[in-house]
Design a protein around this motif. Sequence first.
Motif, PDB file in Angstrom:
ATOM      1  N   ARG A   1       0.949  -1.202  -0.027  1.00 40.71           N
ATOM      2  CA  ARG A   1      -0.001  -0.274   0.169  1.00 40.71           C
ATOM      3  C   ARG A   1       1.192   1.264   0.068  1.00 40.71           C
ATOM      4  NH1 ARG A   1      -1.690   2.472   4.963  1.00 40.71           N
ATOM      5  NH2 ARG A   1      -3.281   3.822   3.969  1.00 40.71           N
ATOM      6  N   LEU A   2       0.318   2.328  -0.770  1.00 42.58           N
ATOM      7  CA  LEU A   2       1.500   3.745  -0.991  1.00 42.58           C
ATOM      8  C   LEU A   2       0.507   4.455   0.048  1.00 42.58           C
ATOM      9  CD1 LEU A   2       2.459   3.751  -4.603  1.00 42.58           C
ATOM     10  CD2 LEU A   2       3.858   3.105  -3.111  1.00 42.58           C
ATOM     11  N   GLU A   3       1.129   5.680   0.610  1.00 39.06           N
ATOM     12  CA  GLU A   3       0.610   6.314   1.403  1.00 39.06           C
ATOM     13  C   GLU A   3       1.148   8.085   0.627  1.00 39.06           C
ATOM     14  OE1 GLU A   3       2.112   6.303   5.290  1.00 39.06           O
ATOM     15  OE2 GLU A   3       1.091   4.130   5.863  1.00 39.06           O
ATOM     16  N   TYR A   4       0.853   8.841   0.827  1.00 36.79           N
ATOM     17  CA  TYR A   4       1.236  10.191   0.020  1.00 36.79           C
ATOM     18  C   TYR A   4       0.728  11.059   0.671  1.00 36.79           C
ATOM     19  CZ  TYR A   4      -0.104   7.559  -4.204  1.00 36.79           C
ATOM     20  OH  TYR A   4       0.002   6.256  -5.187  1.00 36.79           O
ATOM     21  N   ARG A   5       1.724  11.906   0.845  1.00 36.76           N
ATOM     22  CA  ARG A   5       2.030  13.112   1.653  1.00 36.76           C
ATOM     23  C   ARG A   5       2.412  14.794   0.684  1.00 36.76           C
ATOM     24  NH1 ARG A   5       4.419   9.861   5.539  1.00 36.76           N
ATOM     25  NH2 ARG A   5       3.250   9.512   6.828  1.00 36.76           N
ATOM     26  N   TRP A   6       1.454  15.526   0.278  1.00 36.69           N
ATOM     27  CA  TRP A   6       2.086  16.654   0.084  1.00 36.69           C
ATOM     28  C   TRP A   6       2.491  17.689   0.610  1.00 36.69           C
ATOM     29  CZ3 TRP A   6       1.414  17.030  -5.317  1.00 36.69           C
ATOM     30  CH2 TRP A   6       0.698  15.491  -5.919  1.00 36.69           C
ATOM     31  N   TYR A   7       3.360  18.724   0.979  1.00 37.11           N
ATOM     32  CA  TYR A   7       3.896  19.488   0.869  1.00 37.11           C
ATOM     33  C   TYR A   7       3.894  20.775   0.402  1.00 37.11           C
ATOM     34  CZ  TYR A   7       6.086  15.571   4.270  1.00 37.11           C
ATOM     35  OH  TYR A   7       6.393  14.931   4.859  1.00 37.11           O
ATOM     36  N   ARG A   8       4.198  22.030   1.237  1.00 38.09           N
ATOM     37  CA  ARG A   8       3.555  23.237   0.350  1.00 38.09           C
ATOM     38  C   ARG A   8       4.941  23.784   1.187  1.00 38.09           C
ATOM     39  NH1 ARG A   8      -0.203  28.603   1.169  1.00 38.09           N
ATOM     40  NH2 ARG A   8       1.066  30.017  -0.250  1.00 38.09           N
TER      41      ARG A   8
ATOM     42  N   GLU B   1      -2.225  19.441   5.674  1.00 37.32           N
ATOM     43  CA  GLU B   1      -3.499  18.734   6.567  1.00 37.32           C
ATOM     44  C   GLU B   1      -4.037  17.562   5.578  1.00 37.32           C
ATOM     45  OE1 GLU B   1      -3.110  16.919   9.488  1.00 37.32           O
ATOM     46  OE2 GLU B   1      -1.223  18.395   9.979  1.00 37.32           O
ATOM     47  N   ASN B   2      -5.074  16.728   5.824  1.00 37.86           N
ATOM     48  CA  ASN B   2      -6.238  16.251   4.328  1.00 37.86           C
ATOM     49  C   ASN B   2      -5.404  16.200   3.774  1.00 37.86           C
ATOM     50  OD1 ASN B   2      -7.620  16.247   6.905  1.00 37.86           O
ATOM     51  ND2 ASN B   2      -8.021  18.187   6.885  1.00 37.86           N
ATOM     52  N   ALA B   3      -4.267  15.863   2.923  1.00 34.88           N
ATOM     53  CA  ALA B   3      -3.847  15.867   1.578  1.00 34.88           C
ATOM     54  C   ALA B   3      -3.229  14.462   1.527  1.00 34.88           C
ATOM     55  CB  ALA B   3      -2.714  17.276   0.940  1.00 34.88           C
ATOM     56  N   SER B   4      -3.430  13.749   1.149  1.00 34.62           N
ATOM     57  CA  SER B   4      -3.278  11.911   1.203  1.00 34.62           C
ATOM     58  C   SER B   4      -3.027  10.955   0.278  1.00 34.62           C
ATOM     59  CB  SER B   4      -3.540  11.176   3.093  1.00 34.62           C
ATOM     60  OG  SER B   4      -4.812  11.259   3.006  1.00 34.62           O
ATOM     61  N   GLY B   5      -3.372  11.311  -1.022  1.00 36.30           N
ATOM     62  CA  GLY B   5      -3.600  10.658  -1.858  1.00 36.30           C
ATOM     63  C   GLY B   5      -3.260  10.825  -3.321  1.00 36.30           C
ATOM     64  N   PRO B   6      -3.410  10.062  -3.734  1.00 33.97           N
ATOM     65  CA  PRO B   6      -1.959  10.518  -5.397  1.00 33.97           C
ATOM     66  C   PRO B   6      -3.034  11.572  -6.300  1.00 33.97           C
ATOM     67  CG  PRO B   6      -4.475   9.031  -5.739  1.00 33.97           C
ATOM     68  CD  PRO B   6      -3.578   9.021  -4.330  1.00 33.97           C
ATOM     69  N   VAL B   7      -3.671  12.749  -5.561  1.00 36.52           N
ATOM     70  CA  VAL B   7      -3.961  13.488  -6.401  1.00 36.52           C
ATOM     71  C   VAL B   7      -4.990  15.100  -5.214  1.00 36.52           C
ATOM     72  CG1 VAL B   7      -6.384  14.949  -7.583  1.00 36.52           C
ATOM     73  CG2 VAL B   7      -5.503  12.820  -8.237  1.00 36.52           C
ATOM     74  N   PHE B   8      -3.673  16.174  -5.066  1.00 39.01           N
ATOM     75  CA  PHE B   8      -4.328  17.401  -4.473  1.00 39.01           C
ATOM     76  C   PHE B   8      -4.562  17.959  -4.815  1.00 39.01           C
ATOM     77  CE2 PHE B   8      -2.381  20.745  -3.181  1.00 39.01           C
ATOM     78  CZ  PHE B   8      -3.108  21.460  -1.838  1.00 39.01           C
ATOM     79  N   GLU B   9      -5.983  18.486  -4.111  1.00 42.14           N
ATOM     80  CA  GLU B   9      -6.696  20.154  -4.594  1.00 42.14           C
ATOM     81  C   GLU B   9      -6.944  21.155  -3.633  1.00 42.14           C
ATOM     82  OE1 GLU B   9      -9.642  17.870  -8.427  1.00 42.14           O
ATOM     83  OE2 GLU B   9     -10.704  17.340  -6.296  1.00 42.14           O
ATOM     84  N   MET B  10      -7.081  22.193  -4.315  1.00 39.72           N
ATOM     85  CA  MET B  10      -7.403  23.177  -3.785  1.00 39.72           C
ATOM     86  C   MET B  10      -8.267  23.894  -4.675  1.00 39.72           C
ATOM     87  SD  MET B  10      -4.562  25.854  -3.200  1.00 39.72           S
ATOM     88  CE  MET B  10      -3.361  25.426  -1.696  1.00 39.72           C
TER      89      MET B  10
END
Length: 186
Positions: free
Chosen positions: A156-163, A169-178
Motif C-alpha cells: 500500500r502506497l502512502e501519499y503526503r503533500w507539502y507546500r 493536512e488532509n492531503a493524503s492521496g495521489p491527487v491534491f486539489e485546492m
Amino acid sequence: RLELREVGLGSGGYYEVEVKNTEGGVRRGMRVEVIGALEFVLQPVGGKVTEGGAIRMNAVAESGGGKVSYEWRRNGEIIAGASGSSLELLDVNEAQGGEYRVIARSVVGGRVVETQSAGAVVMVTYAPRVLKGPEDAVVVEGKQLRLAVDARGSGRLEYRWYRDGVLLENASGPVFEMLEVERTAQ
C-alpha cells in the motif's frame, strides 16, 4: 488384476497371469524391474526479496543410483544455465518474481528417472517510484489547483503533500486539489 502397494526393490521379478475357462487357458508373463526412487530430501524455499537484492534457493535429490542433474524453471520455463542444486538470483528485478521449481534427473538401473520439486515462490518487493507527475503549474488566482502523481511500489502506497516544506493536512492521496487558489503576500 494384480496390485502391489509400496513396491520395494525386492518386488522385481517375472510375473505371470493365467486366464482359464471351460475351453482352455492362456498364460502370459512379464518382467517387472524395480529401480530406486529419485526423491527430494531438500525442497527449494522462496521468499520476499527487495529489488536489487539477492536470494538463493537450494534443492537436493537423492537416488538409489548415479549422479543427479538439475534443471531450474521459472513459471514453467527453463532457466538457461541453471543446472546446479542451487539457484542464486543477484540484483533481482521485478520480472524475476514467480514460481521456481527444479527438475532432478538420474540414471537408475539403466533408465533415466526424474522428479519435480515443490514450487518456491519468489516475490520481489520494490520502493515507490514515480511514473508520471506531478508537474509544474501556473494557476490564476481564485481558480482550482489540481496536482496528481502516478506512482507504483510494493504494498500500500502512502501519499503526503507539502507546500514550501510544510505538511498539508488532509492531503493524503495521489491527487491534491485546492478549490480556490489564494494570493500569496509578496
